[in-house]
Scaffold this motif. Structure first.
Motif, short mmCIF file in Angstrom:
data_model
loop_
_atom_site.label_atom_id
_atom_site.label_comp_id
_atom_site.label_asym_id
_atom_site.label_seq_id
_atom_site.Cartn_x
_atom_site.Cartn_y
_atom_site.Cartn_z
N MET A 212 0.96 -1.32 0.06
CA MET A 212 0.06 0.15 -0.20
C MET A 212 0.79 1.25 0.05
SD MET A 212 -2.94 1.14 2.75
CE MET A 212 -4.58 0.77 1.91
N VAL A 213 2.11 1.11 0.66
CA VAL A 213 3.05 2.39 0.56
C VAL A 213 3.19 2.89 -0.55
CG1 VAL A 213 3.74 1.89 2.97
CG2 VAL A 213 4.84 0.91 1.10
N ARG A 214 3.18 2.01 -1.70
CA ARG A 214 3.67 2.61 -3.01
C ARG A 214 2.71 3.60 -3.55
NH1 ARG A 214 4.78 -3.27 -6.01
NH2 ARG A 214 6.46 -3.99 -4.84
N TYR A 215 1.60 3.54 -3.10
CA TYR A 215 0.31 4.37 -3.57
C TYR A 215 -0.25 5.32 -2.72
CZ TYR A 215 0.70 0.00 -5.81
OH TYR A 215 1.38 -1.24 -6.82
N MET A 216 0.47 5.55 -1.51
CA MET A 216 -0.29 6.50 -0.76
C MET A 216 0.11 8.01 -1.17
SD MET A 216 0.47 4.38 2.80
CE MET A 216 -0.18 5.58 3.80
N ASP A 217 1.09 8.17 -1.85
CA ASP A 217 1.75 9.47 -2.11
C ASP A 217 2.04 9.84 -3.33
OD1 ASP A 217 1.88 12.33 -1.59
OD2 ASP A 217 4.00 12.11 -0.81
N LEU A 218 1.18 9.62 -4.40
CA LEU A 218 1.64 9.53 -5.89
C LEU A 218 1.73 11.03 -6.50
CD1 LEU A 218 -0.11 6.44 -7.34
CD2 LEU A 218 2.48 6.60 -6.58
N GLY A 219 1.09 11.86 -5.75
CA GLY A 219 0.98 13.19 -6.41
C GLY A 219 -0.04 13.47 -7.38
N LYS A 220 -1.11 12.41 -7.44
CA LYS A 220 -2.32 12.23 -8.23
C LYS A 220 -3.33 11.78 -7.31
CE LYS A 220 -0.20 10.43 -11.69
NZ LYS A 220 0.13 10.04 -12.87
N PRO A 221 -4.52 11.95 -7.94
CA PRO A 221 -5.87 11.17 -7.22
C PRO A 221 -5.53 9.72 -7.18
CG PRO A 221 -6.69 12.74 -8.55
CD PRO A 221 -5.12 12.73 -9.15
N VAL A 222 -5.57 9.04 -5.86
CA VAL A 222 -5.70 7.75 -5.83
C VAL A 222 -7.01 7.24 -4.73
CG1 VAL A 222 -4.57 5.59 -4.79
CG2 VAL A 222 -3.36 7.38 -5.85
N TYR A 223 -7.54 6.24 -5.43
CA TYR A 223 -8.88 5.90 -4.47
C TYR A 223 -8.65 4.42 -4.14
CZ TYR A 223 -10.60 10.48 -6.20
OH TYR A 223 -10.87 11.59 -6.47
N PHE A 224 -8.68 4.02 -2.92
CA PHE A 224 -8.57 2.74 -2.51
C PHE A 224 -10.02 2.19 -2.40
CE2 PHE A 224 -4.72 4.79 -1.23
CZ PHE A 224 -3.70 3.78 -1.48
N TYR A 225 -10.07 0.97 -2.84
CA TYR A 225 -11.35 0.21 -3.11
C TYR A 225 -11.25 -1.24 -2.05
CZ TYR A 225 -9.61 -2.76 -6.64
OH TYR A 225 -8.51 -3.50 -7.52
N GLY A 226 -12.61 -1.50 -1.68
CA GLY A 226 -12.55 -2.81 -0.67
C GLY A 226 -12.39 -2.39 0.58
N THR A 227 -12.62 -3.40 1.42
CA THR A 227 -12.95 -3.39 3.02
C THR A 227 -11.63 -3.38 3.64
OG1 THR A 227 -13.29 -5.57 3.04
CG2 THR A 227 -15.20 -3.92 2.92
N THR A 228 -10.60 -4.22 3.08
CA THR A 228 -9.56 -4.43 3.80
C THR A 228 -8.70 -3.35 4.38
OG1 THR A 228 -8.95 -6.50 2.48
CG2 THR A 228 -7.21 -5.80 3.89
N GLY A 229 -8.56 -2.19 3.56
CA GLY A 229 -7.80 -1.06 4.09
C GLY A 229 -8.57 0.18 4.80
N CYS A 230 -9.87 -0.17 5.03
CA CYS A 230 -10.52 0.80 5.75
C CYS A 230 -10.11 1.41 6.77
CB CYS A 230 -11.99 0.58 5.76
SG CYS A 230 -12.10 -0.94 6.93
#
Length: 245
Positions: A212-230
């Motif tokens: 998940m850390v790869r996608y937490m600060d990309l400088g563009k909109p990132v939306y996490f789907y699903g229940t695992t990471g709520c």
């Protein structure tokens, strides 16, 4: 932020909730078990969901009647206390990590800090994907989308209207054409696909595998789907795309 730092902050928050709520010891009992595909997603018209072919398992934790779920590659069964879970090693042990994440999702929902901790079933995933496509069109027009993690409902909807690339780590999916889109290697194609995209939709199961850390600060909109990471989305202020329960 490293995965060790992410898991460390989650553990700190878990401990804070338990200690401030006086829930240590045997006062709160936790049951955690793997769900069958039907229990997890109900009756769907798709046969290519990862949970249906054994690539993923959904586990469910219950804390005082409140449910938290998490996708994992490791089937888990656990009975114990929040105190026990609080002391688990989760950085290297995927079995412990899955139990911990499911329990934290339940605990934070019980505490009013997050919601949508239960995966939708039956026609729900179809409706969720359709609503997501409509929401994207309304807010972004015709963006280029990279989907992290093969999710057939979303890919089907996105491919109808947008330019889309999809990345996955499952060798059975990589190189296959799904809904008119070639599934790319989530390791080798990641940097290029992220640079190419206007927005990213990322499975929150990445919390479970440590990416998940790869996608937490990309400088563009990132939306996490699903229940695992709520739980992580709530704690770190990440955007979610979810119409579940």
């Amino acid at each position: 932020m490293t995965k060790e730092e992410v898991y460390g902050k989650l553990k700190e928050h878990f401990r804070k909730i338990v200690e401030e709520g006086d829930m240590t010891g045997a006062q709160v009992h936790v049951t955690c078990r793997g769900l069958s595909p039907k229990e997890a997603v109900g009756e769907t018209d798709r046969k290519d969901l990862p949970i249906l072919n054994g690539a993923e398992v959904m586990i469910q934790a219950e804390v005082d009647g409140v449910i938290g779920q998490a996708f994992t590659s490791t089937a888990s069964f656990y009975e114990g206390t929040l105190q026990d879970i609080m002391e688990m090693e989760i950085v290297e042990d995927s079995y412990n990590r899955a139990i911990f994440i499911a329990a934290l999702n339940a605990l934070m929902r019980k505490n009013g800090e997050c919601d949508r901790t239960v995966h939708c079933k039956d026609k729900g995933p179809n409706e969720c994907a359709r609503k997501t496509r409509e929401w994207v069109r309304e807010h972004y027009g015709r963006p280029k989308i990279t989907e992290i993690g093969y999710q057939p409902f979303l890919l089907d909807e996105f491919s109808r209207e947008f330019e889309v690339r999809v990345l996955d780590l499952n060798p059975d999916n990589i190189g296959q054409i799904r809904y008119g889109v070639k599934v790319e290697d989530g390791e080798t194609a990641c940097e290029d696909a992220l640079t190419w995209a206007d927005i990213v939709f990322c499975t929150s199961s990445t919390l479970g595998n440590g990416t998940m850390v790869r996608y937490m600060d990309l400088g563009k909109p990132v939306y996490f789907y699903g229940t695992t990471g709520c739980c992580a989305a709530a704690l770190f202020g990440l955007d979610r795309s979810c119409y579940g329960d």
